[in-house]
Scaffold this active site. Structure first.
Site, PDB file in Angstrom:
ATOM      1  N   HIS A 286      18.016  21.251 -29.627  1.00 32.14           N
ATOM      2  CA  HIS A 286      16.938  20.932 -30.649  1.00 32.14           C
ATOM      3  C   HIS A 286      17.240  19.304 -30.844  1.00 32.14           C
ATOM      4  O   HIS A 286      17.213  18.337 -30.139  1.00 32.14           O
ATOM      5  CB  HIS A 286      17.076  21.666 -31.918  1.00 32.14           C
ATOM      6  N   HIS A 325       9.963  21.622 -23.352  1.00 34.61           N
ATOM      7  CA  HIS A 325       9.950  21.660 -24.751  1.00 34.61           C
ATOM      8  C   HIS A 325       9.154  23.187 -24.932  1.00 34.61           C
ATOM      9  O   HIS A 325       8.297  23.560 -23.940  1.00 34.61           O
ATOM     10  CB  HIS A 325       8.768  20.948 -25.250  1.00 34.61           C
ATOM     11  N   ASP A 381      12.800  13.208 -27.354  1.00 32.50           N
ATOM     12  CA  ASP A 381      14.167  12.960 -27.328  1.00 32.50           C
ATOM     13  C   ASP A 381      14.674  11.990 -26.192  1.00 32.50           C
ATOM     14  O   ASP A 381      15.635  11.322 -26.058  1.00 32.50           O
ATOM     15  CB  ASP A 381      15.097  13.816 -27.433  1.00 32.50           C
TER      16      ASP A 381
HETATM   17  N1  ACO Z   1      16.392  20.979 -17.319  1.00 32.66           N
HETATM   18  C1  ACO Z   1      16.413  21.581 -16.327  1.00 32.66           C
HETATM   19  N2  ACO Z   1      15.607  23.003 -16.338  1.00 32.66           N
HETATM   20  C2  ACO Z   1      15.196  23.404 -17.651  1.00 32.66           C
HETATM   21  C3  ACO Z   1      15.206  22.540 -18.676  1.00 32.66           C
HETATM   22  C4  ACO Z   1      15.772  21.259 -18.435  1.00 32.66           C
HETATM   23  N3  ACO Z   1      15.739  20.431 -19.672  1.00 32.66           N
HETATM   24  N4  ACO Z   1      14.361  22.965 -19.593  1.00 32.66           N
HETATM   25  C5  ACO Z   1      13.877  24.136 -19.281  1.00 32.66           C
HETATM   26  N5  ACO Z   1      14.548  24.342 -17.993  1.00 32.66           N
HETATM   27  C6  ACO Z   1      14.057  25.583 -17.009  1.00 32.66           C
HETATM   28  C7  ACO Z   1      15.189  26.752 -17.510  1.00 32.66           C
HETATM   29  O1  ACO Z   1      16.329  26.830 -17.013  1.00 32.66           O
HETATM   30  C8  ACO Z   1      13.963  27.801 -17.003  1.00 32.66           C
HETATM   31  O2  ACO Z   1      14.230  28.002 -15.693  1.00 32.66           O
HETATM   32  P1  ACO Z   1      13.852  29.340 -14.915  1.00 32.66           P
HETATM   33  O3  ACO Z   1      12.749  29.726 -15.175  1.00 32.66           O
HETATM   34  O4  ACO Z   1      14.334  29.376 -13.377  1.00 32.66           O
HETATM   35  O5  ACO Z   1      14.884  30.406 -15.642  1.00 32.66           O
HETATM   36  C9  ACO Z   1      12.742  27.132 -17.279  1.00 32.66           C
HETATM   37  O6  ACO Z   1      12.753  25.772 -17.255  1.00 32.66           O
HETATM   38  C10 ACO Z   1      11.780  27.677 -18.636  1.00 32.66           C
HETATM   39  O7  ACO Z   1      12.983  27.003 -19.612  1.00 32.66           O
HETATM   40  P2  ACO Z   1      13.367  27.875 -21.048  1.00 32.66           P
HETATM   41  O8  ACO Z   1      14.693  27.616 -21.304  1.00 32.66           O
HETATM   42  O9  ACO Z   1      12.786  29.209 -21.107  1.00 32.66           O
HETATM   43  O10 ACO Z   1      12.340  26.989 -22.146  1.00 32.66           O
HETATM   44  P3  ACO Z   1      12.655  27.148 -23.700  1.00 32.66           P
HETATM   45  O11 ACO Z   1      11.195  26.867 -24.299  1.00 32.66           O
HETATM   46  O12 ACO Z   1      13.291  28.326 -23.987  1.00 32.66           O
HETATM   47  O13 ACO Z   1      13.543  26.016 -24.076  1.00 32.66           O
HETATM   48  C11 ACO Z   1      14.043  23.694 -24.442  1.00 32.66           C
HETATM   49  C12 ACO Z   1      12.949  24.715 -24.496  1.00 32.66           C
HETATM   50  C13 ACO Z   1      15.317  24.252 -25.436  1.00 32.66           C
HETATM   51  C14 ACO Z   1      13.606  22.273 -25.164  1.00 32.66           C
HETATM   52  C15 ACO Z   1      14.527  23.552 -23.090  1.00 32.66           C
HETATM   53  O14 ACO Z   1      13.580  23.030 -22.183  1.00 32.66           O
HETATM   54  C16 ACO Z   1      15.928  22.630 -23.095  1.00 32.66           C
HETATM   55  O15 ACO Z   1      17.070  23.154 -23.255  1.00 32.66           O
HETATM   56  N6  ACO Z   1      15.735  21.141 -22.928  1.00 32.66           N
HETATM   57  C17 ACO Z   1      16.937  20.417 -22.954  1.00 32.66           C
HETATM   58  C18 ACO Z   1      17.043  20.040 -24.265  1.00 32.66           C
HETATM   59  C19 ACO Z   1      16.060  19.082 -25.032  1.00 32.66           C
HETATM   60  O16 ACO Z   1      15.805  18.055 -24.773  1.00 32.66           O
HETATM   61  N7  ACO Z   1      15.949  19.738 -26.230  1.00 32.66           N
HETATM   62  C20 ACO Z   1      15.040  18.964 -27.296  1.00 32.66           C
HETATM   63  C21 ACO Z   1      13.530  19.610 -27.254  1.00 32.66           C
HETATM   64  S1  ACO Z   1      12.615  18.564 -28.343  1.00 32.66           S
HETATM   65  C22 ACO Z   1      13.229  18.866 -30.018  1.00 32.66           C
HETATM   66  O17 ACO Z   1      13.975  19.849 -30.027  1.00 32.66           O
HETATM   67  C23 ACO Z   1      13.200  17.586 -30.792  1.00 32.66           C
END
Ligand code: ACO
Length: 455
Positions: A286, A325, A381
């Site tokens: 987050h 996201h 971010d």
């Molecule tokens: N890098 C690589 N792969 C990713 C990323 C990433 N940053 N984010 C998601 N994925 C992949 C997952 O591994 C998943 O792959 P799969 O289908 O092969 O299993 C697919 O994309 C879907 O991802 P989910 O985890 O289901 O997406 P979710 O909506 O649950 O997560 C989140 C969203 C937590 C923001 C995620 O994208 C992440 O962890 N990003 C990196 C951390 C980040 O930047 N967080 C800030 C968010 S903005 C904020 O809170 C202000």
């Protein structure tokens, strides 16, 4: 008849009965019974499912939604977000217009009150917030107690929770004037607490607020004043900070806002509740992601190493921080504004060399099938940390910089929740997966290292 909607949610064998226009008809194949459930605002009420039973003593059907992927937990008139179209609006106003034309406190007023302030309302609001920037000397002593290398987010969480012990009347959350006072206090004190946590980590003496300055200039003054008689913030950097604060002020039902509402639903006071929301924000998935982005860029080190790093992510080793996201599947509109702000900041501070690595990372990722298929784009971010670092902040302050403006959004959501007659204490259900009833086993009869099943 549903007690809240007034609609009939019924078994519907009679074909001559007109169905409600907006409704869902489902057949339970376990019993063969058919039910008609009203649809309103594109949703069904989860409690309407409870009438779907296999026997009179059956609890009724529930929906299972770990991580709330498809569950609306409230009605809200604060922030509108369309993740597919990349739209973000506060109280109907596009984020781009607010970032261009408003100050942060003007936007905080909008979030809290629903309308933009008139000139005199804004003057009054700024005066009220400025009157609450000081913190009790004991809070300073409390912060002194932290280890010299304590993380500023840990200090902020604790200091905000500690405010609850100073303002005992705050627990009267149903008194609108008491609530308003705590909201003003929290918005006024957040920059002071944040600056104190920063100065503490550097071993520098705390600087008292200067209420003649704007919200962001005063914050910069408390952060960076040394021996000069009057600290003078660079106006371009102060405006950049203002814009970053506006972009971070609210984002509907994200993890920390959901925490704010869940903790607030127990009628805890706003300091304890906000401390919980800050704790939720601190996680790397987050708000903590901005700090992680900088660590990632450091680890990559140079532009030519970006392809190897991306290959590593694609092979399943870690995530590209600042990418992806839960809601935005197109582009995070805040990231676009931040990119522009970055250019303005770099004209003052000089270009942060990390920007080149970030741009290369974005370029390659956006062309790559792995990221395209998963709809992964830079989020808010991805670039904010690069700006903050150029302005002189260390990475462990980045999430604190997120928490300051988000406090306005949390409090607006908290207030809306308290005024919403439909809300009750937040209490989800579970699907129990543990043992059936079993009898106690005396200690000398227990088998080591394995589960003991009785019966
Ligand atoms: N890098 C690589 N792969 C990713 C990323 C990433 N940053 N984010 C998601 N994925 C992949 C997952 O591994 C998943 O792959 P799969 O289908 O092969 O299993 C697919 O994309 C879907 O991802 P989910 O985890 O289901 O997406 P979710 O909506 O649950 O997560 C989140 C969203 C937590 C923001 C995620 O994208 C992440 O962890 N990003 C990196 C951390 C980040 O930047 N967080 C800030 C968010 S903005 C904020 O809170 C202000």
């Amino acid at each position: 008849m549903h007690p809240e909607t007034g609609y009939l949610a019924h078994t519907a064998p009679a074909s001559d009965k007109p169905l409600p226009e907006e409704s869902l008809t489902v057949t339970d194949n376990r019993t063969g019974k058919t039910y008609t459930i009203p649809v309103s605002d594109g949703t069904i009420r989860a409690t309407d499912l409870r009438q779907i039973k296999t026997a009179p003593d059956d609890f009724g059907l529930m929906s299972y939604d770990p991580a709330f992927l498809n569950t609306a937990s409230c009605r809200s008139a604060i922030t509108y977000l369309d993740g597919d179209k990349g739209i973000l609006r506060y109280r109907g106003y596009p984020i781009e217009q607010l970032a261009e034309r408003c100050s942060f406190l003007e936007v905080a007023y909008l979030l809290l009150n629903g309308e933009l302030p008139t000139e005199s309302e804004l003057d009054d609001w700024v005066r009220q917030v400025s009157a609450h920037t000081m913190i009790h000397e004991n809070i300073k002593k409390f912060m002194d107690g932290f280890h010299y290398d304590a993380h500023p987010m840990g200090m902020l969480i604790s200091a905000v929770a500690a405010l609850s012990t100073y303002y005992r009347e705050a627990r009267n959350i149903h008194e609108p004037h008491i609530r308003k006072l705590q909201i003003t206090r929290l918005i006024g004190k957040m920059p002071t607490l944040a600056a104190h946590s920063y100065r503490h980590s550097l071993g520098l003496p705390y600087v008292y607020p200067d209420n003649e300055l704007s919200y962001t200039k005063n914050f910069m003054h408390m952060l960076w004043k040394k021996t000069e008689p009057k600290y003078s913030a660079n106006p371009v950097l102060a405006r950049a900070l203002d814009i970053l604060f506006i972009l971070h002020a609210d984002h509907e039902q994200n993890c920390s806002t959901n925490t704010m509402r869940a903790v607030g639903s127990s009628q805890a006071d706003p300091y304890a509740t906000t401390a919980a929301a800050i704790a939720a924000l601190s996680g790397p998935l987050h708000g903590g992601a901005n700090e992680e982005v900088l660590r990632m860029l450091d680890e990559i080190g140079s532009k030519d190493r970006v392809p190897a790093y991306i290959a590593q992510i694609k092979a399943g080793h870690g995530k590209l921080m600042g990418f992806g996201h839960r809601v935005y599947k197109n582009y995070d509109p805040r990231a676009r504004i931040i990119k522009r702000v970055a250019e303005e900041v770099f004209q003052v501070t000089g270009r942060n060399p990390k920007l080149d690595i970030a741009l290369e990372l974005e370029r390659i990722a956006l062309e790559d099938e792995f990221f395209i298929r998963r709809k992964l784009y830079p989020n808010v971010d991805f670039y904010s940390g690069i700006i903050y670092q150029a302005m002189g902040f260390s990475p462990d302050m980045f999430t604190v910089l997120f928490a300051i403006p988000r406090t306005a959004g949390w409090l607006a959501q908290w207030q809306e929740m308290l005024e919403d007659g439909e809300q009750k204490i937040a209490r989800p259900r579970q699907i129990y997966t543990g043992h059936e009833k079993r009898d106690f086993v005396r200690i000398e009869e227990r088998a080591p290292g394995r589960m003991v099943r009785v019966g």
